[in-house]
Design an enzyme around this catalytic site. Structure first.
Site, mmCIF file in Angstrom:
data_model
loop_
_atom_site.group_PDB
_atom_site.id
_atom_site.type_symbol
_atom_site.label_atom_id
_atom_site.label_comp_id
_atom_site.label_asym_id
_atom_site.label_seq_id
_atom_site.Cartn_x
_atom_site.Cartn_y
_atom_site.Cartn_z
ATOM 1 N N HIS A 73 0.837 -1.207 0.000
ATOM 2 C CA HIS A 73 0.000 0.000 0.000
ATOM 3 C C HIS A 73 0.878 1.266 0.000
ATOM 4 O O HIS A 73 0.706 2.150 -0.846
ATOM 5 C CB HIS A 73 -0.896 -0.019 1.245
ATOM 6 C CG HIS A 73 -1.779 1.177 1.403
ATOM 7 N ND1 HIS A 73 -3.118 1.167 1.084
ATOM 8 C CD2 HIS A 73 -1.525 2.437 1.839
ATOM 9 C CE1 HIS A 73 -3.648 2.363 1.313
ATOM 10 N NE2 HIS A 73 -2.703 3.155 1.791
ATOM 11 N N GLU A 74 1.804 1.330 0.933
ATOM 12 C CA GLU A 74 2.642 2.533 1.027
ATOM 13 C C GLU A 74 3.537 2.673 -0.204
ATOM 14 O O GLU A 74 3.827 3.783 -0.641
ATOM 15 C CB GLU A 74 3.471 2.531 2.318
ATOM 16 C CG GLU A 74 2.645 2.544 3.612
ATOM 17 C CD GLU A 74 1.611 3.660 3.709
ATOM 18 O OE1 GLU A 74 1.838 4.757 3.177
ATOM 19 O OE2 GLU A 74 0.532 3.415 4.316
ATOM 20 N N GLU A 104 -4.720 8.013 -2.675
ATOM 21 C CA GLU A 104 -5.211 6.738 -2.156
ATOM 22 C C GLU A 104 -5.577 5.789 -3.307
ATOM 23 O O GLU A 104 -5.513 4.572 -3.149
ATOM 24 C CB GLU A 104 -6.402 6.974 -1.220
ATOM 25 C CG GLU A 104 -6.786 5.786 -0.363
ATOM 26 C CD GLU A 104 -5.793 5.414 0.750
ATOM 27 O OE1 GLU A 104 -4.772 6.123 0.914
ATOM 28 O OE2 GLU A 104 -6.027 4.402 1.434
#
Ligand code: MG
Length: 493
Positions: free
Chosen positions: A270-271, A300
């Site tokens: 995700h990061e 996001e």
């Protein structure tokens, strides 16, 4: 192509380098605060950061600089990059001019204290001790909205801080479209005779050193610039985050809980998605106001694209199945075992542990409460009960403790109101990128091709465009039905 040629813009960019330097070094101090700084250093670090931010504001409001921005705003024939610079500068100017530095300082002091009180209240399951701070935080946010100005709802002024032009009307419309099919799908899943609400890997212990090695292996595969010699690094913090200083220095963090390995692995992926956005803007945008992505929905959409559409895919699991077997010390672990674990749908109390289907109900609940509080329709005194009632309505479960309820997130303690909706909308947008990329025949296991696509269509522009303009440029529109269809196809049961 010459990115910046207008003489007023060139003057702005020249002066901006001082502002950029202050942000750069404050960012570095914040990163240190979250990663390696000894705990006791927090007081002086807070003081230093607050002073730098005041210096930055003063420097920004320099009369000559302000008149340059206003002059640039009237210039004709600016190219898109130059228009982007003016747009971002006007945004900061609006904030600095409308919000007195005294207000920002008080807000900073309040939220610093509130964060400490919140952590303690969460530990002790004691909402009452946090309540007075939460009241002040919402009161301050309402004042902030009034200072900034809005057309319909004060909540709009706050949303705009996280995603330009986003309004509560947009968010309400989004949830009106997204929630009913999600509820139907959830009901179909949990009532299916094949449905299993738990998975043995959730409680399985993993070897921390092997987890660190796997995170590093994944990042090396995803990005050739990973590691000491490159432009990108991984550290550990109490909550995963991404920070970027320029296209040659981006840092992400993950966490290690020693059970439930998906939390560490998916946080890393995700990061990385956030970080990639900041590593792939054009080098020429470095040290300018449009370096990196600014809108949180777009940001996001990048992290969720990598997490949900790549990290949770069978192709991804196949690639690392041997490492995963060794990680949890289980030689007969199959790809299907891991797939069902990474894609387990179940109503749960904690947002950060929620799956792709139930996640948005957690966000809708927060949106309704925040909006109600800011518009004066709800009272902080009642939100514990409202929270629990809404959890029951949306997910059929009720938290037994505040830790698992109203106290679970740090956002409000930090003073962030209007942030949550960007998580859901970004996740939905992530599916639209996936649809576009696969429609062009690029498989989600061809990382370099995917990265090149994202660079060309999104990343290289930094913050040149607003969300709407970026979508228009890609001949797209925000369309919640894409993610709904993806979920309906994925969870057939
Ligand atoms: Mg994120």
């Amino acid at each position: 192509m010459l990115y910046f040629k207008n003489s007023t813009i060139l003057k702005i960019l020249d002066y901006y380098k001082d502002l950029w330097s202050l942000s750069y070094l404050s960012g570095l101090a914040s990163w240190d605060l979250e990663t390696y700084m000894p705990k006791m250093a927090a007081n002086f670090r807070g003081e230093a950061l607050a002073r730098v931010s005041t210096i930055r504001q003063k420097k920004f409001l320099d009369k000559e600089f302000v008149s340059l921005i206003n002059k640039a705003d009237k210039e004709k024939d600016l190219n898109d990059y130059e228009k982007g610079v003016v747009r971002i500068m006007l945004q900061s100017l609006k904030l600095y001019q409308k919000v007195p530095s005294k207000f920002l300082e008080e807000f900073e002091i309040l939220t610093n204290k509130a964060t400490v009180v919140w952590a303690d209240a969460k530990l002790k399951n004691d909402f009452n001790s946090f309540k007075p701070y939460l009241e002040k935080i919402f009161q301050k946010n309402k004042e902030l909205a009034d200072l900034l100005g809005y057309e319909e709802s004060p909540y709009d002024a706050l949303l705009d801080l996280y995603e330009e032009e986003l309004t509560s009307k947009d968010v309400t419309k989004f949830f009106d479209v997204a929630l009913p099919p999600l509820k139907t799908l959830l009901n179909k899943i949990v009532t299916s005779p094949n449905y299993k609400p738990t998975h043995f890997l959730e409680s399985k212990k993993y070897d921390k050193n092997k987890m660190i090695a796997l995170n590093e292996k994944v990042l090396k595969d995803l990005w050739s610039g990973y590691g000491r010699e490159g432009n990108f690094r991984l550290d550990v913090s109490s909550h995963p985050f991404t920070i970027s200083f320029n296209s040659q220095d981006t840092r992400i963090t993950t966490w290690y809980n020693e059970t439930d390995f998906a939390r560490s692995l998916m946080a890393t992926v995700h990061e990385f998605g956030h970080g990639l956005y900041d590593m792939q803007y054009d080098d020429k945008l470095n040290m300018t106001p449009i370096a990196g992505g600014s809108g949180l929905v777009i940001h996001e959409s990048q992290s969720r694209f990598w997490e949900n559409h790549i990290g949770r895919s069978k192709e991804f699991i196949k690639k690392y199945i041997k490492d995963i077997r060794s990680l949890v010390n289980k030689n007969d672990l199959s790809v299907d075992d891991v797939y069902s674990y990474l894609n387990l749908v179940k109503p749960s109390l904690l947002r950060i542990e929620a799956d792709e289907v139930t996640y948005h109900m957690h966000i809708a609940l927060r949106f309704e409460i925040e909006k109600g509080l800011i518009e004066g329709k709800l009272k902080v005194n009642d939100i514990q009960e409202i929270w629990n009632t809404k959890m029951k309505d949306y997910l059929g479960i009720t938290p037994k403790t505040d830790k698992e309820g109203v106290l679970q997130d740090i956002h409000w303690a930090h003073g962030s109101v209007g942030y949550f909706p960007t998580y859901s909308m970004g996740t939905f947008l992530g599916s639209q990128w996936e649809e576009k990329i696969s429609s062009e025949g690029i498989g989600n296991n061809r990382y370099q091709e995917v990265e090149k696509w994202l660079k060309n269509k999104i990343h290289r522009y930094g913050s040149t465009y607003t969300l709407k303009d970026l979508l228009r440029k890609n001949k797209m529109k925000f369309d919640p039905s894409v993610n709904i269809k993806y979920l309906e196809n994925k969870y057939t049961y």
